[in-house]
Write a protein that holds these residues in place. Structure first.
Motif, PDB file in Angstrom:
ATOM      1  N   PHE A   1       5.957   8.955   4.413  1.00 25.76           N
ATOM      2  CA  PHE A   1       4.599   9.098   4.004  1.00 25.76           C
ATOM      3  C   PHE A   1       3.549   8.486   4.543  1.00 25.76           C
ATOM      4  CE2 PHE A   1       7.907   9.069   0.595  1.00 25.76           C
ATOM      5  CZ  PHE A   1       7.356  10.245  -0.379  1.00 25.76           C
TER       6      PHE A   1
ATOM      7  N   ALA B   1       9.199  -1.717   2.513  1.00 29.85           N
ATOM      8  CA  ALA B   1       8.964  -3.169   2.797  1.00 29.85           C
ATOM      9  C   ALA B   1       8.489  -3.208   4.080  1.00 29.85           C
ATOM     10  CB  ALA B   1      10.322  -4.063   2.585  1.00 29.85           C
TER      11      ALA B   1
ATOM     12  N   SER C   1       7.706   3.644   9.661  1.00 28.41           N
ATOM     13  CA  SER C   1       6.959   4.462  10.544  1.00 28.41           C
ATOM     14  C   SER C   1       7.539   4.736  11.893  1.00 28.41           C
ATOM     15  CB  SER C   1       5.579   3.312  10.679  1.00 28.41           C
ATOM     16  OG  SER C   1       5.028   2.881   9.728  1.00 28.41           O
TER      17      SER C   1
ATOM     18  N   ILE D   1      -4.349   0.789   8.370  1.00 31.28           N
ATOM     19  CA  ILE D   1      -2.893   1.182   8.494  1.00 31.28           C
ATOM     20  C   ILE D   1      -2.304  -0.307   8.427  1.00 31.28           C
ATOM     21  CG2 ILE D   1      -0.983   1.381   9.947  1.00 31.28           C
ATOM     22  CD1 ILE D   1      -2.654   3.535  11.278  1.00 31.28           C
TER      23      ILE D   1
ATOM     24  N   ASN E   1      -0.646   7.407   4.636  1.00 29.86           N
ATOM     25  CA  ASN E   1      -1.444   6.473   4.118  1.00 29.86           C
ATOM     26  C   ASN E   1      -2.796   7.408   3.723  1.00 29.86           C
ATOM     27  OD1 ASN E   1      -2.546   4.235   2.936  1.00 29.86           O
ATOM     28  ND2 ASN E   1      -2.611   3.078   4.830  1.00 29.86           N
TER      29      ASN E   1
ATOM     30  N   GLU F   1       7.680  -3.341   8.227  1.00 33.10           N
ATOM     31  CA  GLU F   1       8.146  -2.773   9.291  1.00 33.10           C
ATOM     32  C   GLU F   1       8.926  -3.767  10.099  1.00 33.10           C
ATOM     33  OE1 GLU F   1       8.395   0.385   9.448  1.00 33.10           O
ATOM     34  OE2 GLU F   1       7.950   1.173  11.511  1.00 33.10           O
TER      35      GLU F   1
ATOM     36  N   ASP G   1       9.608  -5.636  -6.018  1.00 34.74           N
ATOM     37  CA  ASP G   1       8.985  -6.269  -5.187  1.00 34.74           C
ATOM     38  C   ASP G   1       9.780  -7.780  -5.047  1.00 34.74           C
ATOM     39  OD1 ASP G   1       7.482  -7.504  -2.832  1.00 34.74           O
ATOM     40  OD2 ASP G   1       6.157  -5.823  -3.226  1.00 34.74           O
TER      41      ASP G   1
ATOM     42  N   ASN H   1      10.889   4.650   4.340  1.00 36.78           N
ATOM     43  CA  ASN H   1       9.554   5.135   4.639  1.00 36.78           C
ATOM     44  C   ASN H   1       8.887   4.244   6.104  1.00 36.78           C
ATOM     45  OD1 ASN H   1       6.761   6.224   3.958  1.00 36.78           O
ATOM     46  ND2 ASN H   1       6.223   4.055   3.741  1.00 36.78           N
TER      47      ASN H   1
ATOM     48  N   LYS I   1      14.982  -4.633   6.957  1.00 37.19           N
ATOM     49  CA  LYS I   1      15.443  -3.172   6.620  1.00 37.19           C
ATOM     50  C   LYS I   1      17.035  -2.956   6.693  1.00 37.19           C
ATOM     51  CE  LYS I   1      11.059  -0.681   7.446  1.00 37.19           C
ATOM     52  NZ  LYS I   1      10.350  -0.761   6.293  1.00 37.19           N
TER      53      LYS I   1
ATOM     54  N   GLN J   1       0.708  -1.158   0.019  1.00 39.81           N
ATOM     55  CA  GLN J   1      -0.165   0.060   0.221  1.00 39.81           C
ATOM     56  C   GLN J   1       0.996   1.407  -0.036  1.00 39.81           C
ATOM     57  OE1 GLN J   1      -2.875   0.053   3.159  1.00 39.81           O
ATOM     58  NE2 GLN J   1      -1.477  -0.867   4.482  1.00 39.81           N
ATOM     59  N   MET J   2       1.802   1.296   0.718  1.00 43.73           N
ATOM     60  CA  MET J   2       2.839   2.666   0.956  1.00 43.73           C
ATOM     61  C   MET J   2       3.692   2.695  -0.389  1.00 43.73           C
ATOM     62  SD  MET J   2       1.727   3.884   3.166  1.00 43.73           S
ATOM     63  CE  MET J   2       2.724   5.568   3.583  1.00 43.73           C
TER      64      MET J   2
HETATM   65  P1  NAI Z   1       2.617  -4.031   2.837  1.00 46.67           P
HETATM   66  O1  NAI Z   1       2.390  -4.976   3.523  1.00 46.67           O
HETATM   67  O2  NAI Z   1       1.192  -3.329   2.329  1.00 46.67           O
HETATM   68  O3  NAI Z   1       3.585  -3.973   1.612  1.00 46.67           O
HETATM   69  C1  NAI Z   1       5.046  -4.298   1.866  1.00 46.67           C
HETATM   70  C2  NAI Z   1       5.238  -4.826   0.545  1.00 46.67           C
HETATM   71  O4  NAI Z   1       6.783  -4.931   0.731  1.00 46.67           O
HETATM   72  C3  NAI Z   1       4.810  -6.056   0.144  1.00 46.67           C
HETATM   73  O5  NAI Z   1       4.394  -6.138  -1.262  1.00 46.67           O
HETATM   74  C4  NAI Z   1       6.013  -7.177   0.278  1.00 46.67           C
HETATM   75  O6  NAI Z   1       5.878  -8.308  -0.578  1.00 46.67           O
HETATM   76  C5  NAI Z   1       7.151  -6.076   0.106  1.00 46.67           C
HETATM   77  N1  NAI Z   1       8.494  -6.799   0.587  1.00 46.67           N
HETATM   78  C6  NAI Z   1       8.676  -7.552   1.993  1.00 46.67           C
HETATM   79  N2  NAI Z   1       9.812  -7.680   2.157  1.00 46.67           N
HETATM   80  C7  NAI Z   1      10.461  -7.335   1.063  1.00 46.67           C
HETATM   81  C8  NAI Z   1      11.931  -7.318   0.660  1.00 46.67           C
HETATM   82  N3  NAI Z   1      12.630  -7.966   1.605  1.00 46.67           N
HETATM   83  N4  NAI Z   1      12.225  -6.915  -0.468  1.00 46.67           N
HETATM   84  C9  NAI Z   1      11.366  -6.064  -1.474  1.00 46.67           C
HETATM   85  N5  NAI Z   1       9.869  -6.149  -0.925  1.00 46.67           N
HETATM   86  C10 NAI Z   1       9.582  -6.830   0.040  1.00 46.67           C
HETATM   87  O7  NAI Z   1       2.994  -2.688   3.811  1.00 46.67           O
HETATM   88  P2  NAI Z   1       2.831  -1.027   3.966  1.00 46.67           P
HETATM   89  O8  NAI Z   1       1.631  -0.978   4.595  1.00 46.67           O
HETATM   90  O9  NAI Z   1       2.804  -0.802   2.718  1.00 46.67           O
HETATM   91  O10 NAI Z   1       4.160  -0.891   4.708  1.00 46.67           O
HETATM   92  C11 NAI Z   1       5.225  -0.802   4.339  1.00 46.67           C
HETATM   93  C12 NAI Z   1       6.147   0.274   5.009  1.00 46.67           C
HETATM   94  O11 NAI Z   1       5.642   1.346   5.101  1.00 46.67           O
HETATM   95  C13 NAI Z   1       6.541  -0.137   6.526  1.00 46.67           C
HETATM   96  O12 NAI Z   1       8.001   0.302   6.927  1.00 46.67           O
HETATM   97  C14 NAI Z   1       5.456   0.508   7.447  1.00 46.67           C
HETATM   98  O13 NAI Z   1       5.603   0.596   8.577  1.00 46.67           O
HETATM   99  C15 NAI Z   1       5.432   1.734   6.566  1.00 46.67           C
HETATM  100  N6  NAI Z   1       4.298   2.642   6.601  1.00 46.67           N
HETATM  101  C16 NAI Z   1       3.035   2.214   6.652  1.00 46.67           C
HETATM  102  C17 NAI Z   1       2.132   3.002   6.783  1.00 46.67           C
HETATM  103  C18 NAI Z   1       0.680   2.302   6.670  1.00 46.67           C
HETATM  104  O14 NAI Z   1      -0.287   3.131   6.994  1.00 46.67           O
HETATM  105  N7  NAI Z   1       0.546   1.001   6.242  1.00 46.67           N
HETATM  106  C19 NAI Z   1       1.991   4.500   6.935  1.00 46.67           C
HETATM  107  C20 NAI Z   1       3.385   4.943   6.724  1.00 46.67           C
HETATM  108  C21 NAI Z   1       4.431   3.951   6.607  1.00 46.67           C
END
Ligand code: NAI
Length: 282
Positions: A141, A90, A119, A235, A143, A92, A33, A117, A97, A13-14
């Motif tokens: 950023f 990726a 959180s 989230i 969401n 959290e 990804d 990015n 990371k 999503q992010m």
């Molecule tokens: P999500 O679960 O929707 O997406 C994560 C993506 O990363 C997935 O497509 C997954 O396949 C991919 N991924 C996982 N490990 C990977 C790797 N080693 N290499 C490449 N891709 C990989 O998670 P979301 O919500 O997009 O969160 C992502 C980051 O953004 C986290 O650090 C989170 O804390 C942060 N964030 C999230 C917010 C939210 O409201 N969900 C707001 C602001 C920041």
């Protein structure tokens, strides 16, 4: 420091939202990804968002095609070798990371800025996994990315002023508002937001009120656009739990202990909207 090539890690999503706004602002974007399926899921969301923009008259079909034309797909981290900036979105998780950043440090040229990015995870610690902590910065950023105005820009202990300024300028080009914060657990946004969400979960856990009642109180009583339990679902409950763990560990204060109900839902695989079930079903 001119930024042209952007490499976004994670098409979730992010990451998908970040890639979309970068391509809309004219940057060349490589979206990365782990596998085809995750990439395609993310790219379909981007295409759908852009189609909705065309339907609502916010952009023309030609503009949409031009934005999509700026995308390159990546399933191999080596593709980051031409990036001027990498924005990592990726999961959290500190181990994930730091291993990504250590790899990026080897793959990317010396001038490449490495942004996360995250959180809530410490930027200084992510930077320490590289030999260029002065080029590591937080770009947090909100969401949903295409809609929300704010980007928290987090300076790690070693982040260069020049790097900060380049990221601030890029944020403005994305038509977002940068706010500068220092590197402490949860930064500003989640240090304040997440304990409120966690308290809402405790309120449900202790049977004080139903989930609908808790959300109604905060929506109608406090003028929040969304109740805290619904927001948690949006989230992602896994992300909420990671953030609470980071606050708890980082400050060592029991006021940040994650609610057992949150833990239980995450263990059940109920991660909120993205998995179809959280406090609500989708
Ligand atoms: P999500 O679960 O929707 O997406 C994560 C993506 O990363 C997935 O497509 C997954 O396949 C991919 N991924 C996982 N490990 C990977 C790797 N080693 N290499 C490449 N891709 C990989 O998670 P979301 O919500 O997009 O969160 C992502 C980051 O953004 C986290 O650090 C989170 O804390 C942060 N964030 C999230 C917010 C939210 O409201 N969900 C707001 C602001 C920041």
């Amino acid at each position: 420091m001119t930024i042209q090539q952007v490499f976004v890690i994670g098409a979730g999503q992010m990451g998908g939202g970040i890639a979309q706004v970068c391509a809309q602002a004219g940057y060349q974007v490589t979206l990365h990804d782990l596998n085809e399926e995750s990439y395609e899921r993310g790219f379909q969301v981007i295409t759908k968002n852009l189609t909705r923009n065309v339907e609502k008259g916010r952009m023309t079909e030609e503009e949409k095609q031009a934005v999509l034309g700026r995308f390159t797909k990546s399933l191999d981290l080596q593709n980051a070798k031409n990036a001027d900036i990498v924005i990592e979105a990726a999961v959290e998780n500190m181990e994930v990371k730091t291993s990504i950043f250590a790899e990026l440090d080897k793959i990317t040229p010396a001038h490449t800025i490495l942004a996360s990015n995250t959180s809530s995870l410490p930027i200084t610690e992510i930077g320490a996994a590289t030999k260029r902590p002065e080029k590591v910065i937080g770009m947090h950023f909100m969401n949903p990315v295409p809609v929300m105005q704010l980007v928290e820009i987090i300076r790690g202990l070693a982040t260069d002023d020049e790097v900060y300024e380049a990221v601030e300028e890029m944020t403005k080009k994305l038509k977002k508002t940068p706010v500068e914060v220092n590197d402490y657990p949860g930064f500003v946004a989640n240090r304040i937001l997440m304990p409120m969400i966690n308290e809402a979960i405790f309120t449900l856990y202790e049977g004080v009120a139903t989930k609908e009642a808790i959300d109604d109180v905060m929506k109608m009583g406090m003028n929040h656009p969304m109740g805290p339990l619904q927001l948690a679902d949006f989230i992602g409950l896994d992300t909420c739990l990671y953030i609470m763990e980071t606050l708890y560990e980082g400050f060592g204060d029991s006021k940040y202990r994650p609610c057992p109900l949150l833990r239980k839902y995450v263990k059940a695989g109920w991660h909120g909207k993205k998995t179809g079930r959280g406090f609500y079903t989708y």
